[in-house]
Design an enzyme around this catalytic site. Structure first.
Site, PDB file in Angstrom:
ATOM      1  N   SER A  85       0.816  -1.206   0.000  1.00  0.00           N
ATOM      2  CA  SER A  85       0.000   0.000   0.000  1.00  0.00           C
ATOM      3  C   SER A  85       0.849   1.253   0.000  1.00  0.00           C
ATOM      4  CB  SER A  85      -0.897   0.006   1.238  1.00  0.00           C
ATOM      5  OG  SER A  85      -0.075   0.143   2.368  1.00  0.00           O
ATOM      6  N   LYS A  86       0.187   2.333  -0.333  1.00  0.00           N
ATOM      7  CA  LYS A  86       0.858   3.629  -0.405  1.00  0.00           C
ATOM      8  C   LYS A  86       1.471   4.018   0.934  1.00  0.00           C
ATOM      9  CE  LYS A  86      -1.343   5.859  -4.219  1.00  0.00           C
ATOM     10  NZ  LYS A  86      -2.650   6.184  -4.650  1.00  0.00           N
ATOM     11  N   ARG A  87       0.778   3.664   1.997  1.00  0.00           N
ATOM     12  CA  ARG A  87       1.242   4.080   3.317  1.00  0.00           C
ATOM     13  C   ARG A  87       2.637   3.543   3.628  1.00  0.00           C
ATOM     14  NH1 ARG A  87      -1.335   1.665   7.226  1.00  0.00           N
ATOM     15  NH2 ARG A  87      -2.492   0.422   5.736  1.00  0.00           N
TER      16      ARG A  87
END
Ligand code: GLU
Length: 476
Positions: free
Chosen positions: A253-255
């Site tokens: 994920s982007k996080r």
């Protein structure tokens, strides 16, 4: 059968590296079978669309050299390839289902829907639409629409029906239609939902194999119901496992880091290394080798051999592959690739001399700066490092004699520098390890550098001598 595959991204932001992996599989599968790969833009959710979203998608695909046979920019026999330009078509198809009694108008308000949701939750059931307009008389509905009331069109999902399909990767998958609520096909803004648009387009564009991320598995029974309602032949479905974060936990994920396809290139990964990496994530050729070209991949890739399990996005492996691909380039090719990563101020006339010295150690192209800065800039030298395993007096003496020795050199070359330094070492019976490491630190400020004599040669005579003088002027 002419194989036709597609990538159907939505223009909602920077393209994810996972979408490149998906594009790659769709592309090679079509090419392997002499078929076509289509790019279709699914832009029916205007609230999530970003400016230049379509351009970003095409730019990322081009950057990885994945090309399509038909698409929004190229046109093709089933154009347009932009869903927002096919709205009439979706309405026509929704109308067909209305006429056949397989879809219906629904006027449930936001409040009514919220109430249904709460009721279901209170009963411990998954929230879903209760079907209250399923049997609402068509004439009454049409009168309300003529009066200007807002409505959606929903699919009349048959009850107690088993919906099964064979997924090429996961095998037999079954759902019961009772788990599926009456899907919205046309939203109140007149736009189709993903479910209607994807089915209509995959059918009209003669897509034979729908290969997409496994997050779409739960949508597939809804699509199958639509294929059945229209009386259309199903494509082959293959749901491809998602990538997990490098530590193997959670969907990538982007996080947890930058997942944008272009960012890998900006960080100095070569596109061929990234593509190779994407090829072997969740798939290995029969002979287990890990380095393969696009042509080889095309010949050997088979959907059936794809892993059923989600695979970790193993950055260490990508780094390893990138190093291999970097070393396969000639110095001239590497110079071209390095251009955007060479910092301002770098002495271009020395590039030819320096490049072979660091080529072995480049993991990404972006490492070039850090690995070569000391060739042209003075780096801080820590006295603790300089004095390791020696007294200040010894180090001073070593530096002085080295300076005198090297000053006499007319020919500033690795071999002549080496001769001077080795002579000093033998003459004074210095410990080689200590002396050489001390010199390395003195010239570069760093413990890890390319071979010492070549490094000193590349720094140049004046600058090398100046660095030693500078140290001798200091207290340590
Ligand atoms: N528009 C969907 C997406 O953004 C397409 C899913 C599919 O391939 O059916 O991924």
């Amino acid at each position: 059968m002419l194989v036709r595959t597609r990538l159907a991204p939505s223009p909602t932001g920077a393209m994810h590296i996972g979408s490149i992996a998906m594009a790659l599989k769709n592309y090679v599968f079509a090419k392997k079978h002499g078929g076509q790969f289509i790019l279709r833009i699914e832009d029916t959710d205007k609230t999530r669309e970003v400016k230049n979203g379509v351009a970003q998608i095409m730019e990322a695909l081009h950057a990885y050299q994945i090309d399509w046979d038909e698409g929004p920019d190229k046109g093709g026999p089933y154009e347009p390839y932009l869903q927002s330009r096919r709205l009439d078509l979706y309405r026509q198809y929704a109308q067909i289902l209305i006429d056949r009694g397989q879809a219906y108008y629904c006027f449930a308000t936001r409040e009514e829907l919220a109430e249904m949701r709460q009721k279901a939750l209170a009963m411990g059931k998954p929230p879903r639409y209760d079907g209250r307009y399923r049997d609402y008389p068509r004439e009454k509905a049409q009168a309300r629409i003529r009066a200007g009331e807002k409505y959606v069109i929903r699919l009349k999902v048959p009850s107690h029906q088993e919906i099964g399909f064979t997924d090429l990767i996961r095998g037999q998958i079954k759902f019961n239609s009772d788990e599926i609520s009456d899907q919205i096909l046309i939203k109140s803004d007149g736009y189709p939902t993903y479910h209607l648009a994807v089915v209509v387009d995959d059918h009209l564009m003669k897509i034979t194999h729908v290969m997409r991320g496994e997050e779409w598995i739960s949508s597939t029974p809804k699509h199958i119901l639509l294929y059945q309602a229209f009386g259309w032949k199903l494509p082959v479905f293959a749901h491809i496992p998602v990538f997990l974060n490098p530590n193997g936990k959670g969907k990538m994920s982007k996080r947890k880091g930058d997942v944008a396809a272009l960012s890998f290139l900006q960080k100095g990964y070569l596109k061929e290394a990234v593509l190779n990496f994407l090829m072997i994530l969740g798939w290995t050729p029969k002979d287990q080798r890990e380095i393969l070209s696009l042509t080889e991949y095309q010949q050997e890739f088979d959907l059936k051999d794809l892993s059923h399990n989600a695979v970790a996005f193993d950055i260490k492996k990508l780094n390893w592959l990138n190093g291999i691909y970097i070393r396969q380039l000639t110095d001239q090719q590497l110079t071209e690739r390095l251009r955007p990563f060479i910092p301002e101020g770098f002495p271009q006339d020395k590039l030819e001399q320096i490049l072979p010295l660091v080529k072995e150690r480049l993991v990404t192209l972006a490492d070039f700066d850090q690995l070569t800065r000391f060739f042209w800039q003075r780096m801080p030298v820590e006295s603790a490092q300089l004095l390791k395993r020696a007294t200040p007096n010894l180090v001073k003496k070593q530096l002085k004699l080295t300076l005198t020795g090297l000053s006499q050199l007319d020919q500033w070359q690795a071999a002549t520098i080496e001769a001077i330094i080795r002579n000093l070492e033998i003459e004074h019976q210095w410990q080689r390890k200590q002396y050489f490491m001390m010199l390395r630190i003195a010239f570069t400020g760093s413990k890890a550098t390319p071979p010492l004599f070549q490094t000193i040669a590349a720094i140049g005579k004046n600058e090398s001598l100046a660095r030693i003088k500078l140290l001798l002027d200091q207290e340590f």
